[in-house]
Design a protein around this motif. Structure first.
Motif, PDB file in Angstrom:
ATOM      1  N   VAL A   1       0.857  -1.181   0.000  1.00 36.05           N
ATOM      2  CA  VAL A   1       0.000   0.000   0.000  1.00 36.05           C
ATOM      3  C   VAL A   1       0.895   1.234   0.000  1.00 36.05           C
ATOM      4  N   GLY A   2       0.799   2.017  -1.078  1.00 32.17           N
ATOM      5  CA  GLY A   2       1.675   3.173  -1.220  1.00 32.17           C
ATOM      6  C   GLY A   2       1.035   4.495  -0.875  1.00 32.17           C
ATOM      7  N   GLY A   3      -0.280   4.520  -0.667  1.00 37.61           N
ATOM      8  CA  GLY A   3      -0.945   5.784  -0.376  1.00 37.61           C
ATOM      9  C   GLY A   3      -2.298   5.572   0.256  1.00 37.61           C
ATOM     10  N   ASP A   4      -2.870   6.661   0.752  1.00 34.92           N
ATOM     11  CA  ASP A   4      -4.194   6.611   1.358  1.00 34.92           C
ATOM     12  C   ASP A   4      -5.245   6.325   0.287  1.00 34.92           C
ATOM     13  N   GLY A   5      -6.377   5.760   0.717  1.00 39.85           N
ATOM     14  CA  GLY A   5      -7.459   5.547  -0.236  1.00 39.85           C
ATOM     15  C   GLY A   5      -8.493   4.580   0.279  1.00 39.85           C
ATOM     16  N   PRO A   6      -9.618   4.462  -0.434  1.00 40.59           N
ATOM     17  CA  PRO A   6     -10.700   3.568  -0.003  1.00 40.59           C
ATOM     18  C   PRO A   6     -10.413   2.116  -0.357  1.00 40.59           C
ATOM     19  N   PHE A   7     -10.961   1.213   0.449  1.00 43.39           N
ATOM     20  CA  PHE A   7     -10.940  -0.209   0.134  1.00 43.39           C
ATOM     21  C   PHE A   7     -12.083  -0.524  -0.827  1.00 43.39           C
ATOM     22  N   SER A   8     -11.880  -1.529  -1.652  1.00 44.02           N
ATOM     23  CA  SER A   8     -12.967  -2.014  -2.498  1.00 44.02           C
ATOM     24  C   SER A   8     -14.023  -2.688  -1.627  1.00 44.02           C
ATOM     25  N   ALA A   9     -15.289  -2.446  -1.940  1.00 45.28           N
ATOM     26  CA  ALA A   9     -16.370  -3.088  -1.197  1.00 45.28           C
ATOM     27  C   ALA A   9     -16.478  -4.546  -1.612  1.00 45.28           C
ATOM     28  N   LEU A  10     -16.670  -5.427  -0.623  1.00 46.34           N
ATOM     29  CA  LEU A  10     -16.816  -6.860  -0.871  1.00 46.34           C
ATOM     30  C   LEU A  10     -17.999  -7.390  -0.071  1.00 46.34           C
ATOM     31  N   PRO A  11     -19.211  -7.021  -0.451  1.00 44.53           N
ATOM     32  CA  PRO A  11     -20.385  -7.508   0.279  1.00 44.53           C
ATOM     33  C   PRO A  11     -20.443  -9.036   0.285  1.00 44.53           C
ATOM     34  N   GLY A  12     -20.794  -9.596   1.450  1.00 42.11           N
ATOM     35  CA  GLY A  12     -20.905 -11.048   1.567  1.00 42.11           C
ATOM     36  C   GLY A  12     -19.620 -11.751   1.925  1.00 42.11           C
ATOM     37  N   PHE A  13     -18.538 -10.994   2.113  1.00 44.44           N
ATOM     38  CA  PHE A  13     -17.249 -11.581   2.482  1.00 44.44           C
ATOM     39  C   PHE A  13     -16.780 -10.980   3.802  1.00 44.44           C
ATOM     40  N   ASP A  14     -15.991 -11.759   4.549  1.00 44.59           N
ATOM     41  CA  ASP A  14     -15.327 -11.268   5.750  1.00 44.59           C
ATOM     42  C   ASP A  14     -13.844 -11.147   5.471  1.00 44.59           C
TER      43      ASP A  14
END
Length: 197
Positions: free
Chosen positions: A49-62
């Motif tokens: 991870v080289g910078g700040d930012g949002p995570f991808s959404a993964l509905p239905g996963f932990d």
């Protein structure tokens, strides 16, 4: 017991669409599945991870995220709260449904990611320090990921940092290890289907 060596050099490295980092896929089940298609039951990867930012959404996963190198990051889940990963091997567990933004605490980091399809698999992640000899209890599917030093798997490979081994044994069992180092032990447990009476 079947043991498959997954050396670091063979991990599939994929750049992020936003340019903020890369992901090295260690293992995915079933084979041939992909995150893009959301057709996997579990996936293990390492990210730079080289910078700040949002995570991808993964509905239905932990998800489970373990800091393995760097000065850490803060995972901001809004109204759900924040996780601070400040020291190597700090972990955060959270649903993939949450909207999370990552903020680095002091430069790039590397992390270990485990994703499981909710209702199909769960994961247990243990960081094991080995001094000379030891062993682990295995699940029907267990993945070892080398973190520091070198660890030898009985009947299998020697693991350096970022190397991995996929161990499959129908009922689980005991696996002997030797060497001096640290490994992540990831046990992937199928979730029993409910009985319909």
């Amino acid at each position: 017991m079947a043991i498959l060596f997954l050396p670091m050099a063979a991990h599939q490295v994929m750049p992020w669409a936003n340019g903020g980092g890369t992901t090295a896929e260690v293992a995915i089940h079933p084979p041939g599945a992909s995150v893009a298609a959301r057709d996997f039951d579990w996936r293990i990867s390492m990210a730079h991870v080289g910078g700040d930012g949002p995570f991808s959404a993964l509905p239905g996963f932990d998800r489970s995220l373990t800091l393995i190198e760097g000065q850490g990051m803060i995972l901001d889940a809004g109204t759900e709260g924040c996780f601070t990963l400040a020291e190597p091997y700090d972990q955060a567990l959270f649903p993939g449904d949450w909207a999370i933004t990552a903020r680095l605490r002091g430069g790039p980091i590397d992390d270990l990611n485990v994703m499981t399809r909710r209702g199909a698999f769960s994961a247990q992640i243990e960081i094991l320090t080995l001094l000379d000899r030891g062993g682990i209890e295995t699940a029907p599917t267990t993945v070892l990921v080398g973190l520091e030093g070198r660890v030898s798997v009985a009947g299998g490979p020697d693991l350096g940092p970022r190397d991995a081994a996929l161990i499959e044994e129908r009922a689980g069992g005991w696996l002997s290890l030797s060497g001096n180092g640290m490994v992540a032990v990831i046990r992937l447990l199928p979730v029993a289907a409910p009985l319909h009476v």
